[in-house]
Design an enzyme around this catalytic site. Sequence first.
Site, PDB file in Angstrom:
ATOM      1  N   LYS A 204       0.857  -1.185   0.000  1.00 34.73           N
ATOM      2  CA  LYS A 204       0.000   0.000   0.000  1.00 34.73           C
ATOM      3  C   LYS A 204       0.892   1.233   0.000  1.00 34.73           C
ATOM      4  O   LYS A 204       1.661   1.461   0.944  1.00 34.73           O
ATOM      5  CB  LYS A 204      -0.914   0.006   1.216  1.00 34.73           C
ATOM      6  CG  LYS A 204      -1.778   1.259   1.297  1.00 34.73           C
ATOM      7  CD  LYS A 204      -2.777   1.192   2.426  1.00 34.73           C
ATOM      8  CE  LYS A 204      -3.582   2.484   2.494  1.00 34.73           C
ATOM      9  NZ  LYS A 204      -4.595   2.445   3.559  1.00 34.73           N
ATOM     10  N   LYS A 261      -1.951  -1.570  -3.945  1.00 35.81           N
ATOM     11  CA  LYS A 261      -2.848  -0.411  -3.912  1.00 35.81           C
ATOM     12  C   LYS A 261      -2.046   0.878  -3.939  1.00 35.81           C
ATOM     13  O   LYS A 261      -1.094   0.978  -3.155  1.00 35.81           O
ATOM     14  CB  LYS A 261      -3.671  -0.486  -2.638  1.00 35.81           C
ATOM     15  CG  LYS A 261      -4.576   0.685  -2.395  1.00 35.81           C
ATOM     16  CD  LYS A 261      -5.184   0.600  -1.031  1.00 35.81           C
ATOM     17  CE  LYS A 261      -5.970   1.852  -0.760  1.00 35.81           C
ATOM     18  NZ  LYS A 261      -6.358   1.993   0.603  1.00 35.81           N
TER      19      LYS A 261
HETATM   20  C1  PBG Z   1      -7.610   3.395   5.169  1.00 39.46           C
HETATM   21  C2  PBG Z   1      -7.887   3.152   3.748  1.00 39.46           C
HETATM   22  C3  PBG Z   1      -7.674   4.073   2.726  1.00 39.46           C
HETATM   23  C4  PBG Z   1      -8.179   3.497   1.573  1.00 39.46           C
HETATM   24  C5  PBG Z   1      -8.661   2.231   1.891  1.00 39.46           C
HETATM   25  N1  PBG Z   1      -8.464   2.031   3.261  1.00 39.46           N
HETATM   26  C6  PBG Z   1      -7.157   5.449   2.727  1.00 39.46           C
HETATM   27  C7  PBG Z   1      -5.975   5.853   3.433  1.00 39.46           C
HETATM   28  O1  PBG Z   1      -5.046   5.092   3.685  1.00 39.46           O
HETATM   29  O2  PBG Z   1      -5.944   7.042   3.778  1.00 39.46           O
HETATM   30  C8  PBG Z   1      -8.189   4.191   0.255  1.00 39.46           C
HETATM   31  C9  PBG Z   1      -9.138   3.727  -0.724  1.00 39.46           C
HETATM   32  C10 PBG Z   1      -9.373   4.639  -1.849  1.00 39.46           C
HETATM   33  O3  PBG Z   1      -8.743   5.692  -2.026  1.00 39.46           O
HETATM   34  O4  PBG Z   1     -10.267   4.293  -2.633  1.00 39.46           O
HETATM   35  N2  PBG Z   1      -6.898   2.558   5.905  1.00 39.46           N
END
Ligand code: PBG
Length: 337
Positions: A204, A261
């Site tokens: 991520k 991601k």
């Molecule tokens: C939070 C989380 C995020 C997303 C999924 N889970 C955002 C972040 O880390 O601030 C992002 C998903 C998206 O942008 O569609 N843990």
Amino acid sequence: MSTPFKLELAHRPRRLRRTASLRALTEETVLRPQDLIAPLFVIDGPGGPEAVPSMPGVFRLNLADLAKECRALHELGVPAVALFPSIDPKLKDPDGTVALREDALVLRAVRAVKEAVPGMTVMTDIALDPYTTHGHDGVLTPDGGDVDNDRTVGILCQMAVLHARAGVDLVAPSDMMDGRIGAIRAALDEADFQGTGIMAYSAKFASAYYGPFRDAVGSAKAAGTHGISKATYQLNPANRREALIEIALDEQEGADILMVKPAGPYLDIIREVRNATNKPVAAYQVSGEYAQIQAAAKLGWLELERCRRESLLAIKRAGADMILTYFAKEMAVELGR
Ligand code: PBG
């Protein structure tokens, strides 16, 4: 008159692109509704669907509408949903304690979906950002100078067990703390949830493409609160090898599915992960990827349907077995036509 010119070619790849049926016959990647996971935003109370301004077509849903939406997705052949609660700011505190309440919104949402559509695979995010006042994915150290890795993991373990008890098929830790997959696996097993799986947000990245999501769940403040950046836990977009280290660790620690991601800007990482593991690979086409296609389409600069399909096809071609996407429903509708 132009001079006649003839190439003597053994290979003319265009032969197989000559007709629609030849092109169909030689198609390598096929997108199916069952490749898709629909992320859904949930609100408490009886209120009607709330539009998310930066994500046209996406709404925060109350529990009754959520159940309805899941029924529709199920009928379209979408096998899974990922639930994200949007929490009343008044309920948030620095430790995100509302995440551990027995009546937490997300737990009620899981039960509502499972009751309405027992066959739907349900996954939930394991991270504290929807619940904390500062919007970080974990709790802070006493001096407030960092996200406290180990204390956060302890809380995430409790959260995972609560979610398992509510009936989720997969918990999805998205916090990027060190060691959380192994700890959550152990906590689930200890509580006799051996059958509850883990979809790990393994690679991520600290991405600007999460902006619209943070509007949707109200965690926008996080970028830089307390002088802490999410870059202290999420991956540097410049790093490929580091992503593979995270993937390997999560696999060793017991993740069932490994996720990359965002998806579109990280197709190279998806491919590397596909080649590095035999576990299923998921990719998350995040809110900003969705928003940019929607925005360009709104301006008349891109064709929505073709870009939608192409963006998802590319993610699958890169090696993703499953894709979390806000286009899930519309894409499934199109694929079913
Ligand atoms: C939070 C989380 C995020 C997303 C999924 N889970 C955002 C972040 O880390 O601030 C992002 C998903 C998206 O942008 O569609 N843990």
